[in-house]
Write an enzyme that holds these catalytic residues in place. Structure first.
Site, short mmCIF file in Angstrom:
data_model
loop_
_atom_site.label_atom_id
_atom_site.label_comp_id
_atom_site.label_asym_id
_atom_site.label_seq_id
_atom_site.Cartn_x
_atom_site.Cartn_y
_atom_site.Cartn_z
CG HIS A 134 7.32 0.73 9.90
ND1 HIS A 134 7.31 0.42 10.93
CD2 HIS A 134 6.72 1.91 9.46
CE1 HIS A 134 6.97 1.47 11.78
NE2 HIS A 134 6.80 2.33 10.91
CG ASP A 135 5.87 -1.71 4.65
OD1 ASP A 135 5.51 -2.06 5.59
OD2 ASP A 135 5.24 -0.70 4.26
CG PHE A 163 -1.40 1.77 9.68
CD1 PHE A 163 -2.39 2.75 9.64
CD2 PHE A 163 -1.52 1.05 8.30
CE1 PHE A 163 -3.09 3.32 8.65
CE2 PHE A 163 -2.43 1.64 7.15
CZ PHE A 163 -3.02 2.66 7.34
CG ASN A 164 0.28 -2.83 7.43
OD1 ASN A 164 0.00 -1.80 7.09
ND2 ASN A 164 1.70 -3.09 7.40
CG ASP A 177 -0.19 0.02 2.58
OD1 ASP A 177 0.98 -0.47 2.57
OD2 ASP A 177 -0.73 0.79 3.55
CB THR A 226 4.86 -4.22 2.89
OG1 THR A 226 4.26 -3.73 1.66
CG2 THR A 226 5.86 -5.20 2.57
CG ASN A 266 0.60 3.39 4.38
OD1 ASN A 266 0.19 3.28 5.58
ND2 ASN A 266 1.46 2.93 3.56
CG ASP A 302 4.09 0.00 1.52
OD1 ASP A 302 3.86 0.97 2.34
OD2 ASP A 302 3.36 -0.80 1.81
C1 BDR Z 1 2.95 -0.09 8.47
O1 BDR Z 1 1.73 0.85 8.36
C2 BDR Z 1 2.12 1.84 7.38
O2 BDR Z 1 1.89 2.99 7.78
C3 BDR Z 1 3.52 1.44 6.79
O3 BDR Z 1 3.53 1.55 5.40
C4 BDR Z 1 3.81 0.03 7.44
O4 BDR Z 1 3.41 -0.78 6.55
C5 BDR Z 1 3.37 0.38 9.85
O5 BDR Z 1 2.61 0.23 10.74
CA CA Z 2 2.96 -0.55 4.21
#
Ligand code: BDR
Ligand code: CA
Length: 313
Positions: A242-243, A168-169, A10, A126, A40, A15
């Site tokens: 993160h990703d 978040f994810n 996303d 991701t 996102n 990402d």
């Molecule tokens: C995740 O949430 C999104 O904002 C980032 O792309 C990442 O995948 C981090 O919590």
């Molecule tokens: Ca992401």
């Protein structure tokens, strides 16, 4: 032999960096397709952003697909406050030449896995897990082709970043996350516990910028924007990257360490929706379904990223 992967994403600056890292490594990773999902930012932007990233990397083999525009049951929550209105703020936006394939992302995942040998494909999500969950629901027989799922999501020691206790994810589509965590395929989890150990410090971003090719410049510009929100929120120099941890694990597993455990997703409580309940010490006695990655050699991670970005010269 290269590992066959499908990246479900996303974009999202982080990402985007994961995509660059994967595209830089064709000897090790064969990207069968890039599927996109709402997360996102809304789907019309995530699919376009993925194609912009392919254009910047001059990645001609890209097969980009558009997937689900909303989570299974809950309303879509987006993160423009973190990623900007475009999702990849920091770089100029343009209409990409990389085309969007007509097939729906979920159907692409099903078709690809149906035709593949057993245990031959790694899924790399991701973003929210909507596309992956719907593919599993539509045709569970596809799972025999899945070797493993290497995903970014969840939090145990680190607090939540969308709500007090959810990442978040996982929080954006908790029901999809539950389907995936219950699917029986081994899951390697890059949670906030590990991603918060790979910060995009100013020094690291400067080093990326000094590489001087178009991909490294785009990476540095996106990361400068991306760091803005988290550095203020957490009072740190930079943001958690993160990703790209997912792709880095596939390229250099020995940078990471973790523990097999059982992970379940909260889908009932409005207070802790999307929380990853990690039985780290095995007190519930359930069979492990995941490797919870705990630690990372952050210097090694950035050395890898910087080395690979140089390949775009
Ligand atoms: C995740 O949430 C999104 O904002 C980032 O792309 C990442 O995948 C981090 O919590
Ligand atoms: Ca992401």
């Amino acid at each position: 032999m290269s590992k066959k992967i499908i990246i479900d994403c996303d974009p999202g600056q982080d990402d985007a960096v994961a995509l660059f890292l994967a595209m830089s490594s064709p000897d090790e990773l064969e990207i069968l397709g890039i599927t996109t999902v709402a997360g996102n930012v809304p789907l019309n932007l995530t699919q376009r952003n993925a194609r912009i990233i392919c254009d910047i990397a001059n990645y001609k083999n890209a097969k980009v697909f558009s997937g689900c525009s909303r989570p299974i049951l809950v309303d879509l929550v987006t993160a423009e406050n973190v990623h900007g209105n475009t999702g990849i703020d920091g770089i100029d936006i343009f209409e990409p030449e990389t085309t969007l394939r007509k097939m729906h992302a979920v159907d692409f995942i099903i078709e690809t896995l149906s035709e593949a040998e057993a245990n031959s494909i790694t899924l790399v999500p991701t973003g929210p897990l909507t596309n992956i969950a719907l593919a599993i629901i539509k045709d569970p027989s596809i799972l025999k082709a899945v070797k493993q799922i290497v995903l970014m999501g969840g939090a145990m020691r680190e607090a939540g970043n969308l709500g007090a206790s959810a990442e978040f994810n996982m929080r954006v589509d908790p029901h999809a996350a539950r389907v995936v965590f219950e699917c029986g395929i081994p899951i390697i989890v890059m949670s906030l516990d590990v991603t918060h150990k790979v910060l995009t410090s100013r020094e690291r971003v400067n080093e990326i910028e000094s590489i001087g090719n178009s991909v490294s410049s785009a990476t540095a510009n996106m990361l400068k924007f991306f760091a803005r929100y988290d550095s203020e929120k957490y009072g740190i120099d930079g943001a958690p990257l993160h990703d790209p941890c997912t792709i880095a694990w596939l390229l250099k597993e020995d940078l990471f360490s973790g523990k097999e455990c059982n992970v379940r997703i909260e889908t009932d409580s409005s207070l802790t929706l999307g929380h990853t309940s990690v039985d780290f010490w095995g007190v519930e006695g359930n069979t492990p379904n995941a490797i919870w990655i705990e630690d990372i050699d952050d210097v090694g991670f950035y050395n890898l990223l910087i080395d690979r970005l140089k390949r775009f010269d």
